[in-house]
Design an enzyme around this catalytic site. Structure first.
Site, PDB file in Angstrom:
ATOM      1  N   MET A  11       0.868  -1.186   0.000  1.00  8.54           N
ATOM      2  CA  MET A  11       0.000   0.000   0.000  1.00  8.54           C
ATOM      3  C   MET A  11       0.905   1.237   0.000  1.00  8.54           C
ATOM      4  O   MET A  11       2.029   1.198   0.502  1.00  8.54           O
ATOM      5  CB  MET A  11      -0.871   0.023   1.262  1.00  8.54           C
ATOM      6  CG  MET A  11      -2.000  -0.985   1.256  1.00  8.54           C
ATOM      7  SD  MET A  11      -2.982  -0.899   2.775  1.00  8.54           S
ATOM      8  CE  MET A  11      -3.760   0.709   2.643  1.00  8.54           C
ATOM      9  N   CYS A  13       2.602   2.858  -2.240  1.00  9.78           N
ATOM     10  CA  CYS A  13       3.884   2.923  -2.958  1.00  9.78           C
ATOM     11  C   CYS A  13       3.728   3.591  -4.323  1.00  9.78           C
ATOM     12  O   CYS A  13       4.690   3.657  -5.092  1.00  9.78           O
ATOM     13  CB  CYS A  13       4.519   1.543  -3.085  1.00  9.78           C
ATOM     14  SG  CYS A  13       3.673   0.472  -4.250  1.00  9.78           S
ATOM     15  N   GLY A  14       2.528   4.076  -4.658  1.00  8.21           N
ATOM     16  CA  GLY A  14       2.371   4.836  -5.894  1.00  8.21           C
ATOM     17  C   GLY A  14       1.675   4.098  -7.024  1.00  8.21           C
ATOM     18  O   GLY A  14       1.721   4.536  -8.185  1.00  8.21           O
ATOM     19  N   ASP A  86      -7.266  -0.817 -11.569  1.00  8.00           N
ATOM     20  CA  ASP A  86      -6.687  -0.553 -10.249  1.00  8.00           C
ATOM     21  C   ASP A  86      -7.379  -1.410  -9.190  1.00  8.00           C
ATOM     22  O   ASP A  86      -8.472  -1.919  -9.414  1.00  8.00           O
ATOM     23  CB  ASP A  86      -6.818   0.939  -9.908  1.00  8.00           C
ATOM     24  CG  ASP A  86      -5.837   1.367  -8.820  1.00  8.00           C
ATOM     25  OD1 ASP A  86      -4.796   0.688  -8.646  1.00  8.00           O
ATOM     26  OD2 ASP A  86      -6.083   2.384  -8.136  1.00  8.00           O
ATOM     27  N   GLU A  87      -6.724  -1.533  -8.036  1.00 10.43           N
ATOM     28  CA  GLU A  87      -7.220  -2.354  -6.914  1.00 10.43           C
ATOM     29  C   GLU A  87      -7.556  -3.766  -7.417  1.00 10.43           C
ATOM     30  O   GLU A  87      -8.573  -4.357  -7.024  1.00 10.43           O
ATOM     31  CB  GLU A  87      -8.455  -1.701  -6.247  1.00 10.43           C
ATOM     32  CG  GLU A  87      -8.276  -0.252  -5.807  1.00 10.43           C
ATOM     33  CD  GLU A  87      -7.318  -0.045  -4.627  1.00 10.43           C
ATOM     34  OE1 GLU A  87      -6.831  -1.050  -4.061  1.00 10.43           O
ATOM     35  OE2 GLU A  87      -7.045   1.114  -4.298  1.00 10.43           O
TER      36      GLU A  87
HETATM   37  N1  LIG Z   1       2.533  15.227  -0.233  1.00 15.41           N
HETATM   38  C1  LIG Z   1       3.184  14.379  -1.017  1.00 15.41           C
HETATM   39  N2  LIG Z   1       4.280  14.762  -1.687  1.00 15.41           N
HETATM   40  C2  LIG Z   1       4.953  13.910  -2.494  1.00 15.41           C
HETATM   41  N3  LIG Z   1       4.580  12.648  -2.691  1.00 15.41           N
HETATM   42  C3  LIG Z   1       3.515  12.205  -2.052  1.00 15.41           C
HETATM   43  C4  LIG Z   1       2.741  13.047  -1.185  1.00 15.41           C
HETATM   44  N4  LIG Z   1       1.716  12.310  -0.695  1.00 15.41           N
HETATM   45  C5  LIG Z   1       1.847  11.081  -1.242  1.00 15.41           C
HETATM   46  N5  LIG Z   1       2.922  11.021  -2.050  1.00 15.41           N
HETATM   47  C6  LIG Z   1       3.412   9.882  -2.832  1.00 15.41           C
HETATM   48  O1  LIG Z   1       2.314   9.143  -3.236  1.00 15.41           O
HETATM   49  C7  LIG Z   1       2.530   7.749  -2.943  1.00 15.41           C
HETATM   50  C8  LIG Z   1       1.189   7.093  -2.765  1.00 15.41           C
HETATM   51  O2  LIG Z   1       0.535   7.128  -4.024  1.00 15.41           O
HETATM   52  P1  LIG Z   1      -0.729   6.236  -4.374  1.00 15.41           P
HETATM   53  O3  LIG Z   1      -0.764   6.197  -5.874  1.00 15.41           O
HETATM   54  O4  LIG Z   1      -1.913   6.745  -3.673  1.00 15.41           O
HETATM   55  O5  LIG Z   1      -0.259   4.814  -3.769  1.00 15.41           O
HETATM   56  P2  LIG Z   1      -0.921   3.366  -3.830  1.00 15.41           P
HETATM   57  O6  LIG Z   1      -1.956   3.371  -4.921  1.00 15.41           O
HETATM   58  O7  LIG Z   1       0.222   2.431  -4.107  1.00 15.41           O
HETATM   59  O8  LIG Z   1      -1.490   3.136  -2.477  1.00 15.41           O
HETATM   60  C9  LIG Z   1       3.430   7.772  -1.712  1.00 15.41           C
HETATM   61  O9  LIG Z   1       4.254   6.633  -1.606  1.00 15.41           O
HETATM   62  C10 LIG Z   1       4.314   8.978  -2.003  1.00 15.41           C
HETATM   63  O10 LIG Z   1       5.403   8.608  -2.810  1.00 15.41           O
HETATM   64  C1  LIG Z   2      -3.804  -5.034   3.434  1.00 13.95           C
HETATM   65  C2  LIG Z   2      -5.248  -4.899   3.087  1.00 13.95           C
HETATM   66  C3  LIG Z   2      -5.709  -3.794   2.401  1.00 13.95           C
HETATM   67  N1  LIG Z   2      -7.011  -3.668   2.110  1.00 13.95           N
HETATM   68  C4  LIG Z   2      -7.492  -2.467   1.399  1.00 13.95           C
HETATM   69  C5  LIG Z   2      -7.101  -1.148   2.027  1.00 13.95           C
HETATM   70  C6  LIG Z   2      -7.137  -0.203   0.843  1.00 13.95           C
HETATM   71  O1  LIG Z   2      -8.484   0.270   0.696  1.00 13.95           O
HETATM   72  C7  LIG Z   2      -6.760  -1.099  -0.342  1.00 13.95           C
HETATM   73  C8  LIG Z   2      -5.344  -0.899  -0.808  1.00 13.95           C
HETATM   74  O2  LIG Z   2      -5.251   0.348  -1.444  1.00 13.95           O
HETATM   75  P1  LIG Z   2      -3.848   1.055  -1.852  1.00 13.95           P
HETATM   76  O3  LIG Z   2      -4.262   1.960  -2.978  1.00 13.95           O
HETATM   77  O4  LIG Z   2      -2.899  -0.022  -2.278  1.00 13.95           O
HETATM   78  O5  LIG Z   2      -3.379   1.784  -0.646  1.00 13.95           O
HETATM   79  O6  LIG Z   2      -6.901  -2.450   0.118  1.00 13.95           O
HETATM   80  C9  LIG Z   2      -7.904  -4.674   2.435  1.00 13.95           C
HETATM   81  O7  LIG Z   2      -9.109  -4.598   2.116  1.00 13.95           O
HETATM   82  N2  LIG Z   2      -7.468  -5.764   3.109  1.00 13.95           N
HETATM   83  C10 LIG Z   2      -6.170  -5.918   3.458  1.00 13.95           C
HETATM   84  O8  LIG Z   2      -5.820  -6.945   4.098  1.00 13.95           O
END
Ligand SMILES: Nc1ncnc2c1ncn2[C@@H]1O[C@H](COP(=O)(O)OP(=O)(O)O)[C@@H](O)[C@H]1O
Ligand SMILES: Cc1cn([C@H]2C[C@H](O)[C@@H](COP(=O)(O)O)O2)c(=O)[nH]c1=O
Length: 217
Positions: A11, A13-14, A86-87
């Site tokens: 989670m 990581c972008g 996604d997801e």
């Molecule tokens: N304020 C910020 N400034 C720069 N980068 C940010 C900021 N907030 C979040 N991020 C970047 O966004 C990433 C999360 O992006 P996101 O696409 O939502 O992640 P994921 O879908 O993997 O959960 C963080 O790891 C970080 O690198």
């Molecule tokens: C570990 C874990 C995660 N989830 C859910 C929580 C978030 O809504 C998404 C992951 O979103 P991201 O964009 O990668 O941050 O998954 C879940 O339902 N169950 C789990 O065990």
């Protein structure tokens, strides 16, 4: 040749940011795509990134059929060169098989994004099927970090900062801890195995062993 790609990582990581960038780059070259997601934190039918970008998306529910949807669009004169998903950990194995079929039989590129494992460090069924079927998997290069500074590899679920291992696999949530609400925290394996979350480390480790005033190794 069309491909089924799985971009994965912990989670935060972008992944969603990359999903939106992939869509943007392909669209900029005149390709036509569709965006899909499931249970995004921002609500239904939207793909959102923590960087503030978002896009309208088709919500993938349990009964959703990718093959029927795409064939329906093509039959009505639509054009689809690629799909962004996604997801993808929340998709069923059958839906992942439908995506593979789009690649093989309709030459549509499929770009999937999701986490591999749940809060119990067990593969999501959709992710497992992607590992089995994808042409290629890519681990995201932007590392989410454990509180100790190591690369985070595991997604822990917490309540009040304490790691929990009981509960439903699917629980939409984010990283901020709010009182007794469930939240998530990414950890390295060493600290995941010891259930040593940031809050626990702060409470139990002496300040001298906490690097940067807030973490320890
Ligand atoms: N304020 C910020 N400034 C720069 N980068 C940010 C900021 N907030 C979040 N991020 C970047 O966004 C990433 C999360 O992006 P996101 O696409 O939502 O992640 P994921 O879908 O993997 O959960 C963080 O790891 C970080 O690198
Ligand atoms: C570990 C874990 C995660 N989830 C859910 C929580 C978030 O809504 C998404 C992951 O979103 P991201 O964009 O990668 O941050 O998954 C879940 O339902 N169950 C789990 O065990």
């Amino acid at each position: 040749m069309a491909e089924l790609l799985y971009f994965t990582g912990t989670m935060d990581c972008g992944k969603s940011t990359l999903a939106l960038q992939m869509d943007h780059n392909h669209k900029a070259r005149g390709r036509r795509g569709r965006i899909f997601t499931s249970h995004d934190r921002a609500g239904e039918s939207v793909l959102s990134s923590r960087l503030g970008l978002s896009a309208e998306a088709v919500e993938v529910r349990e009964e959703f059929d990718f093959w029927d949807y795409v064939v329906g669009e093509l039959t009505h004169g639509g054009r689809i060169d690629y799909v962004v998903c996604d997801e993808a950990q929340f998709y069923s194995p059958l839906q992942i098989e439908q995506l593979a079929r789009l690649v093989d039989e309709l030459q549509i590129d499929v770009f999937c994004f999701g986490i591999l494992t749940d809060f119990r460090a067990t593969l999501f069924p959709g992710s497992a099927r992607l590992v089995e079927l994808a042409d290629r998997m890519e681990l995201l290069q932007v590392e989410a970090l454990c509180w100790c500074g190591e690369r985070a590899t595991h997604n822990a679920r917490t309540i009040g900062g304490e790691m929990v291992t009981e509960g439903e696999q699917l629980m939409v949530g984010d990283m901020e801890t709010r009182d007794h609400e469930p939240a998530y925290e990414v950890l390295c394996r060493r600290h995941y195995r010891r259930r040593l979350t940031q809050a626990r480390a702060r409470a139990t480790l002496s300040p001298e062993v906490l690097p940067f005033g807030g973490a320890a190794s």
